[in-house]
Design a protein around this motif. Sequence first.
Motif, PDB file in Angstrom:
ATOM      1  N   UNK A  71       1.151  -1.155  -0.128  1.00 41.88           N
ATOM      2  CA  UNK A  71       0.163   0.385   0.175  1.00 41.88           C
ATOM      3  C   UNK A  71       1.112   1.397   0.197  1.00 41.88           C
ATOM      4  N   UNK A  72       1.832   1.429   0.866  1.00 34.18           N
ATOM      5  CA  UNK A  72       2.769   2.829   0.718  1.00 34.18           C
ATOM      6  C   UNK A  72       3.171   2.850  -0.212  1.00 34.18           C
ATOM      7  N   UNK A  73       3.954   1.261  -1.127  1.00 36.40           N
ATOM      8  CA  UNK A  73       5.005   1.961  -2.697  1.00 36.40           C
ATOM      9  C   UNK A  73       3.877   2.333  -3.122  1.00 36.40           C
ATOM     10  N   UNK A  74       2.523   1.681  -3.269  1.00 36.76           N
ATOM     11  CA  UNK A  74       1.974   2.994  -4.074  1.00 36.76           C
ATOM     12  C   UNK A  74       1.524   3.725  -4.733  1.00 36.76           C
ATOM     13  N   UNK A  75       1.113   4.144  -2.513  1.00 38.93           N
ATOM     14  CA  UNK A  75       0.833   6.181  -2.005  1.00 38.93           C
ATOM     15  C   UNK A  75       2.482   6.329  -2.855  1.00 38.93           C
ATOM     16  N   UNK A  77       4.165   5.325  -5.725  1.00 38.57           N
ATOM     17  CA  UNK A  77       4.483   6.145  -6.513  1.00 38.57           C
ATOM     18  C   UNK A  77       3.057   6.429  -7.154  1.00 38.57           C
ATOM     19  N   UNK A  78       2.285   6.479  -6.594  1.00 38.34           N
ATOM     20  CA  UNK A  78       0.927   7.499  -7.073  1.00 38.34           C
ATOM     21  C   UNK A  78       1.597   8.857  -7.197  1.00 38.34           C
ATOM     22  N   UNK A  79       2.324   9.286  -5.649  1.00 43.07           N
ATOM     23  CA  UNK A  79       2.795  10.605  -5.538  1.00 43.07           C
ATOM     24  C   UNK A  79       4.026  10.906  -6.665  1.00 43.07           C
ATOM     25  N   UNK A  83       3.172  14.410  -9.050  1.00 40.44           N
ATOM     26  CA  UNK A  83       4.231  15.059  -9.327  1.00 40.44           C
ATOM     27  C   UNK A  83       4.604  15.389 -10.156  1.00 40.44           C
ATOM     28  N   UNK A  84       4.552  14.766 -11.581  1.00 46.21           N
ATOM     29  CA  UNK A  84       5.027  14.551 -13.172  1.00 46.21           C
ATOM     30  C   UNK A  84       3.933  15.456 -13.413  1.00 46.21           C
TER      31      UNK A  84
END
Length: 184
Positions: A71-75, A77-79, A83-84
């Motif tokens: 979940x934290x890794x996915x978050x 990645x989403x962040x 940003x991009x």
Amino acid sequence: MISEDRFRRIYTANFDPLLAYAIRRVEQPEDAADVVAETFLVVWRRRRDVPPDDEVRLWLYGVARRVLANHHRGGARRERLGDRLRQRLRAVAPADPGTEVPRRLVLRSALARLGELDREVLMLTFWEGLEPREIAAVLGLSAPTARARLSRARRRLRELVGHDLGPPGHELDVMTGRPTKEGR
């Protein structure tokens, strides 16, 4: 392999403690519910691996810990993706859209007065960034014909707007032309 009845007992006995565990480790309570749901989904899929009752709670915490890590890794990645996307939007969007309104209105009016083919050639060039040979393919024309139509359409637009939009192929937002003296 555990039976459906045993799974229900494990779920009932461990749902609240796992939810509390997850709530303390995520920013949003809704995320904690997702973590617990995913944890029990893993338990169901791995029902052959479920340990005896006296070891099941610790095993569930281990499963929940790995689900939280995902979940934290996915978050993260989403962040990074957010940003991009925000950087790209800042590069594309004008700093103050309000300052562009008068110019856009003048240009929209001029585009509306052009013929449909002239308008389409200009829009394909400036908005879509296509080159004359690409415009030719889109419109079913020869490349020389597309270049000639683009040249004529640019000339007609200059006459209506009152200034040059730049050299052919120049990536310029068609909607940001200068207003004529009458439009000021």
